[in-house]
Design a protein around this motif. Structure first.
Motif, PDB file in Angstrom:
ATOM      1  N   ASP A   1     -36.222 -38.960  21.052  1.00  0.00           N
ATOM      2  CA  ASP A   1     -37.543 -39.087  20.432  1.00  0.00           C
ATOM      3  C   ASP A   1     -38.268 -37.757  20.460  1.00  0.00           C
ATOM      4  OD1 ASP A   1     -38.595 -38.874  23.030  1.00  0.00           O
ATOM      5  OD2 ASP A   1     -39.191 -40.970  23.157  1.00  0.00           O
ATOM      6  N   LEU A   2     -39.339 -37.709  19.685  1.00  0.00           N
ATOM      7  CA  LEU A   2     -40.101 -36.477  19.487  1.00  0.00           C
ATOM      8  C   LEU A   2     -41.579 -36.758  19.651  1.00  0.00           C
ATOM      9  CD1 LEU A   2     -40.440 -33.503  18.413  1.00  0.00           C
ATOM     10  CD2 LEU A   2     -40.544 -34.503  16.118  1.00  0.00           C
ATOM     11  N   MET A   3     -42.263 -35.907  20.442  1.00  0.00           N
ATOM     12  CA  MET A   3     -43.722 -35.889  20.473  1.00  0.00           C
ATOM     13  C   MET A   3     -44.176 -34.706  19.637  1.00  0.00           C
ATOM     14  SD  MET A   3     -45.151 -36.896  24.237  1.00  0.00           S
ATOM     15  CE  MET A   3     -45.073 -38.591  24.811  1.00  0.00           C
ATOM     16  N   THR A   4     -44.955 -34.964  18.612  1.00  0.00           N
ATOM     17  CA  THR A   4     -45.337 -33.925  17.653  1.00  0.00           C
ATOM     18  C   THR A   4     -46.860 -33.786  17.578  1.00  0.00           C
ATOM     19  OG1 THR A   4     -45.238 -33.289  15.315  1.00  0.00           O
ATOM     20  CG2 THR A   4     -45.229 -35.648  15.804  1.00  0.00           C
ATOM     21  N   PRO A   5     -47.368 -32.574  17.349  1.00  0.00           N
ATOM     22  CA  PRO A   5     -48.816 -32.410  17.211  1.00  0.00           C
ATOM     23  C   PRO A   5     -49.366 -32.917  15.877  1.00  0.00           C
ATOM     24  CG  PRO A   5     -47.719 -30.312  16.895  1.00  0.00           C
ATOM     25  CD  PRO A   5     -46.664 -31.284  17.343  1.00  0.00           C
ATOM     26  N   ASP A   6     -48.490 -33.130  14.899  1.00  0.00           N
ATOM     27  CA  ASP A   6     -48.922 -33.599  13.579  1.00  0.00           C
ATOM     28  C   ASP A   6     -48.128 -34.846  13.222  1.00  0.00           C
ATOM     29  OD1 ASP A   6     -49.583 -34.060  10.930  1.00  0.00           O
ATOM     30  OD2 ASP A   6     -49.394 -31.966  10.320  1.00  0.00           O
ATOM     31  N   PHE A   7     -48.652 -35.992  13.597  1.00  0.00           N
ATOM     32  CA  PHE A   7     -47.928 -37.247  13.436  1.00  0.00           C
ATOM     33  C   PHE A   7     -47.661 -37.549  11.959  1.00  0.00           C
ATOM     34  CE2 PHE A   7     -48.016 -41.935  12.984  1.00  0.00           C
ATOM     35  CZ  PHE A   7     -46.899 -42.236  13.743  1.00  0.00           C
ATOM     36  N   GLU A   8     -48.703 -37.506  11.127  1.00  0.00           N
ATOM     37  CA  GLU A   8     -48.531 -37.815   9.705  1.00  0.00           C
ATOM     38  C   GLU A   8     -47.613 -36.805   9.027  1.00  0.00           C
ATOM     39  OE1 GLU A   8     -49.448 -40.495   8.234  1.00  0.00           O
ATOM     40  OE2 GLU A   8     -50.564 -41.301   9.944  1.00  0.00           O
ATOM     41  N   GLY A   9     -47.759 -35.529   9.389  1.00  0.00           N
ATOM     42  CA  GLY A   9     -46.896 -34.514   8.819  1.00  0.00           C
ATOM     43  C   GLY A   9     -45.442 -34.719   9.198  1.00  0.00           C
ATOM     44  N   ALA A  10     -45.210 -35.129  10.450  1.00  0.00           N
ATOM     45  CA  ALA A  10     -43.838 -35.366  10.908  1.00  0.00           C
ATOM     46  C   ALA A  10     -43.217 -36.554  10.195  1.00  0.00           C
ATOM     47  CB  ALA A  10     -43.824 -35.574  12.418  1.00  0.00           C
ATOM     48  N   LEU A  11     -43.999 -37.575   9.934  1.00  0.00           N
ATOM     49  CA  LEU A  11     -43.476 -38.720   9.185  1.00  0.00           C
ATOM     50  C   LEU A  11     -42.978 -38.264   7.811  1.00  0.00           C
ATOM     51  CD1 LEU A  11     -46.023 -41.620   9.872  1.00  0.00           C
ATOM     52  CD2 LEU A  11     -43.905 -41.108  11.088  1.00  0.00           C
TER      53      LEU A  11
ATOM     54  N   VAL B   1     -44.433 -48.324  12.769  1.00  0.00           N
ATOM     55  CA  VAL B   1     -45.470 -47.771  13.642  1.00  0.00           C
ATOM     56  C   VAL B   1     -45.886 -48.820  14.663  1.00  0.00           C
ATOM     57  CG1 VAL B   1     -47.767 -46.736  13.732  1.00  0.00           C
ATOM     58  CG2 VAL B   1     -46.245 -46.253  11.793  1.00  0.00           C
ATOM     59  N   GLY B   2     -45.878 -48.421  15.936  1.00  0.00           N
ATOM     60  CA  GLY B   2     -46.178 -49.347  17.024  1.00  0.00           C
ATOM     61  C   GLY B   2     -47.666 -49.589  17.206  1.00  0.00           C
TER      62      GLY B   2
ATOM     63  N   THR C   1     -43.604 -44.830  17.344  1.00  0.00           N
ATOM     64  CA  THR C   1     -43.007 -45.236  16.070  1.00  0.00           C
ATOM     65  C   THR C   1     -41.488 -45.203  16.133  1.00  0.00           C
ATOM     66  OG1 THR C   1     -44.914 -44.526  14.793  1.00  0.00           O
ATOM     67  CG2 THR C   1     -42.803 -44.592  13.633  1.00  0.00           C
ATOM     68  N   THR C   2     -40.866 -46.256  15.624  1.00  0.00           N
ATOM     69  CA  THR C   2     -39.417 -46.302  15.519  1.00  0.00           C
ATOM     70  C   THR C   2     -39.007 -45.822  14.140  1.00  0.00           C
ATOM     71  OG1 THR C   2     -39.292 -48.176  17.050  1.00  0.00           O
ATOM     72  CG2 THR C   2     -37.365 -47.762  15.666  1.00  0.00           C
ATOM     73  N   CYS C   3     -38.149 -44.807  14.107  1.00  0.00           N
ATOM     74  CA  CYS C   3     -37.624 -44.281  12.846  1.00  0.00           C
ATOM     75  C   CYS C   3     -36.393 -45.098  12.490  1.00  0.00           C
ATOM     76  CB  CYS C   3     -37.248 -42.810  13.003  1.00  0.00           C
ATOM     77  SG  CYS C   3     -38.552 -41.804  13.757  1.00  0.00           S
ATOM     78  N   LYS C   4     -36.358 -45.641  11.286  1.00  0.00           N
ATOM     79  CA  LYS C   4     -35.293 -46.570  10.930  1.00  0.00           C
ATOM     80  C   LYS C   4     -34.449 -46.052   9.766  1.00  0.00           C
ATOM     81  CE  LYS C   4     -37.009 -50.782  12.954  1.00  0.00           C
ATOM     82  NZ  LYS C   4     -37.099 -52.245  12.804  1.00  0.00           N
ATOM     83  N   LEU C   5     -33.173 -46.323   9.880  1.00  0.00           N
ATOM     84  CA  LEU C   5     -32.203 -45.943   8.867  1.00  0.00           C
ATOM     85  C   LEU C   5     -31.480 -47.204   8.429  1.00  0.00           C
ATOM     86  CD1 LEU C   5     -30.888 -43.408   7.498  1.00  0.00           C
ATOM     87  CD2 LEU C   5     -29.172 -43.497   9.311  1.00  0.00           C
ATOM     88  N   GLY C   6     -31.721 -47.623   7.195  1.00  0.00           N
ATOM     89  CA  GLY C   6     -31.119 -48.860   6.726  1.00  0.00           C
ATOM     90  C   GLY C   6     -31.528 -50.061   7.554  1.00  0.00           C
ATOM     91  N   GLY C   7     -32.777 -50.066   8.035  1.00  0.00           N
ATOM     92  CA  GLY C   7     -33.288 -51.176   8.828  1.00  0.00           C
ATOM     93  C   GLY C   7     -32.910 -51.135  10.298  1.00  0.00           C
ATOM     94  N   ARG C   8     -32.166 -50.112  10.703  1.00  0.00           N
ATOM     95  CA  ARG C   8     -31.727 -50.001  12.102  1.00  0.00           C
ATOM     96  C   ARG C   8     -32.437 -48.831  12.780  1.00  0.00           C
ATOM     97  NH1 ARG C   8     -26.256 -48.306  10.937  1.00  0.00           N
ATOM     98  NH2 ARG C   8     -27.357 -47.602   9.071  1.00  0.00           N
ATOM     99  N   SER C   9     -32.732 -48.970  14.057  1.00  0.00           N
ATOM    100  CA  SER C   9     -33.427 -47.913  14.781  1.00  0.00           C
ATOM    101  C   SER C   9     -32.526 -46.690  14.912  1.00  0.00           C
ATOM    102  CB  SER C   9     -33.862 -48.404  16.156  1.00  0.00           C
ATOM    103  OG  SER C   9     -32.744 -48.819  16.925  1.00  0.00           O
TER     104      SER C   9
ATOM    105  N   LEU D   1     -40.689 -41.497  17.450  1.00  0.00           N
ATOM    106  CA  LEU D   1     -41.632 -40.455  17.061  1.00  0.00           C
ATOM    107  C   LEU D   1     -43.021 -40.856  17.525  1.00  0.00           C
ATOM    108  CD1 LEU D   1     -41.865 -37.804  15.324  1.00  0.00           C
ATOM    109  CD2 LEU D   1     -42.373 -39.285  13.380  1.00  0.00           C
ATOM    110  N   SER D   2     -43.752 -39.917  18.101  1.00  0.00           N
ATOM    111  CA  SER D   2     -45.121 -40.209  18.519  1.00  0.00           C
ATOM    112  C   SER D   2     -45.946 -38.937  18.489  1.00  0.00           C
ATOM    113  CB  SER D   2     -45.144 -40.811  19.934  1.00  0.00           C
ATOM    114  OG  SER D   2     -44.638 -39.881  20.880  1.00  0.00           O
ATOM    115  N   LYS D   3     -47.259 -39.099  18.547  1.00  0.00           N
ATOM    116  CA  LYS D   3     -48.157 -37.940  18.542  1.00  0.00           C
ATOM    117  C   LYS D   3     -48.253 -37.377  19.948  1.00  0.00           C
ATOM    118  CE  LYS D   3     -52.790 -36.335  17.336  1.00  0.00           C
ATOM    119  NZ  LYS D   3     -52.250 -35.061  16.835  1.00  0.00           N
ATOM    120  N   ARG D   4     -48.142 -36.068  20.052  1.00  0.00           N
ATOM    121  CA  ARG D   4     -48.292 -35.413  21.350  1.00  0.00           C
ATOM    122  C   ARG D   4     -49.744 -35.534  21.809  1.00  0.00           C
ATOM    123  NH1 ARG D   4     -47.199 -29.048  21.693  1.00  0.00           N
ATOM    124  NH2 ARG D   4     -49.173 -29.092  20.576  1.00  0.00           N
TER     125      ARG D   4
END
Length: 263
Positions: A16-26, A39-40, A48-56, A60-63
């Motif tokens: 997982d990743l903690m990012t300073p720009d959550f919307e930008g990272a999405l 988004v949790g 937030t769970t990043c999904k590929l074809g419906g699978r985790s 990803l979260s904001k730092r």
């Protein structure tokens, strides 16, 4: 395409990743990997769970505001008992940065640092069992710890997680692989004099892509940077990149993916 139901304890199960720009990272990672996002709730800081074809595939979260640590992709080993693993980390020369904690009904976790200075996490699964999509384009495909003392690091992970360390015969590179039974868990790379002195020991996550050159063009288009130009290895072509906020990861078009053999 396959779905992982449960990872083997002692193997790497999540990133997982903690990012300073959550919307930008999405936007960046969604465009690069084709991820959708779950988004949790606020009580979990919208993790937030990043999904590929419906699978985790990743988290990803904001730092947190004011946090001093840089944005990094963090790795997590699957563990059956984080309390016992914490004791083993200490007994083998590591340190606990975040004591074992419960995360709702999802599982328990800890964050530690190995004796050479690389940070890693451990995840004891309950309702969240780790990445369901692996070893296919848009998913994690490899992990390695880059360190100034690869033998000490390999011995540490072998002892804590019940792994076998094997020397990889690669000319000009000191490298060991970690194994759990028949499964290759990850790698341990010796950082030599070619590495800048200010780069600390760290875990590197590799994400698979179908077309490396096209993906590198997309990284640049989205504001990221290519740190190491693409090069070929016996295992596939790869390139080290950063997102627009400095989080580093490797893109790789593997020579062969398990999903490719299934057609």
């Amino acid at each position: 395409m396959s779905t992982v139901v449960r990872h083997t304890p002692g193997t790497l199960s999540w990133v997982d990743l903690m990012t300073p720009d959550f919307e930008g990272a999405l936007k960046f990672y969604g465009s690069l990997f084709g991820w959708a996002f779950d988004v949790g709730p606020p009580e979990f800081h919208h993790y937030t769970t990043c999904k590929l074809g419906g699978r985790s595939a990743a988290g990803l979260s904001k730092r947190p505001e004011g946090a001093e640590f840089p944005p990094v992709w963090s790795v997590y080993f699957d563990g059956e008992d984080v309390g016992q693993i914490a004791a083993s980390v200490r007994a083998n020369g590591g340190q606990i940065m975040m004591e074992p904690m419960t995360v709702g009904d999802f599982g328990r976790m800890l964050v530690a640092v190995d004796p050479t200075g690389a940070v890693f996490g451990v995840w004891e699964p309950k309702n969240h069992t780790g990445a369901q999509a692996v070893e296919e384009p848009g998913a994690m495909v490899w992990h390695e710890v880059n360190t100034r003392d690869h033998k000490k690091a390999a011995d540490f992970y072998a002892r804590v997680f019940g792994l076998e360390a094997r020397k990889l015969d690669v000319p000009g590179v000191e490298y060991m692989t970690l194994h759990k039974g028949q499964k290759t868990v990850g790698g341990v790379l010796q950082m030599n004099d070619h590495w800048p002195a200010d780069i600390p020991p760290h875990w590197m996550t590799y994400f698979a892509v179908a077309d490396l050159d096209a993906s590198l063009a997309k990284v640049a288009e989205l504001g990221g940077k290519v740190c190491v130009p693409p090069f070929a290895t016996p295992y596939g072509r790869q390139s080290v990149v950063t997102d627009p906020w400095g989080a580093t990861f490797t893109l790789m078009t593997p020579a062969r993916l398990p999903s490719q053999s299934a057609g």
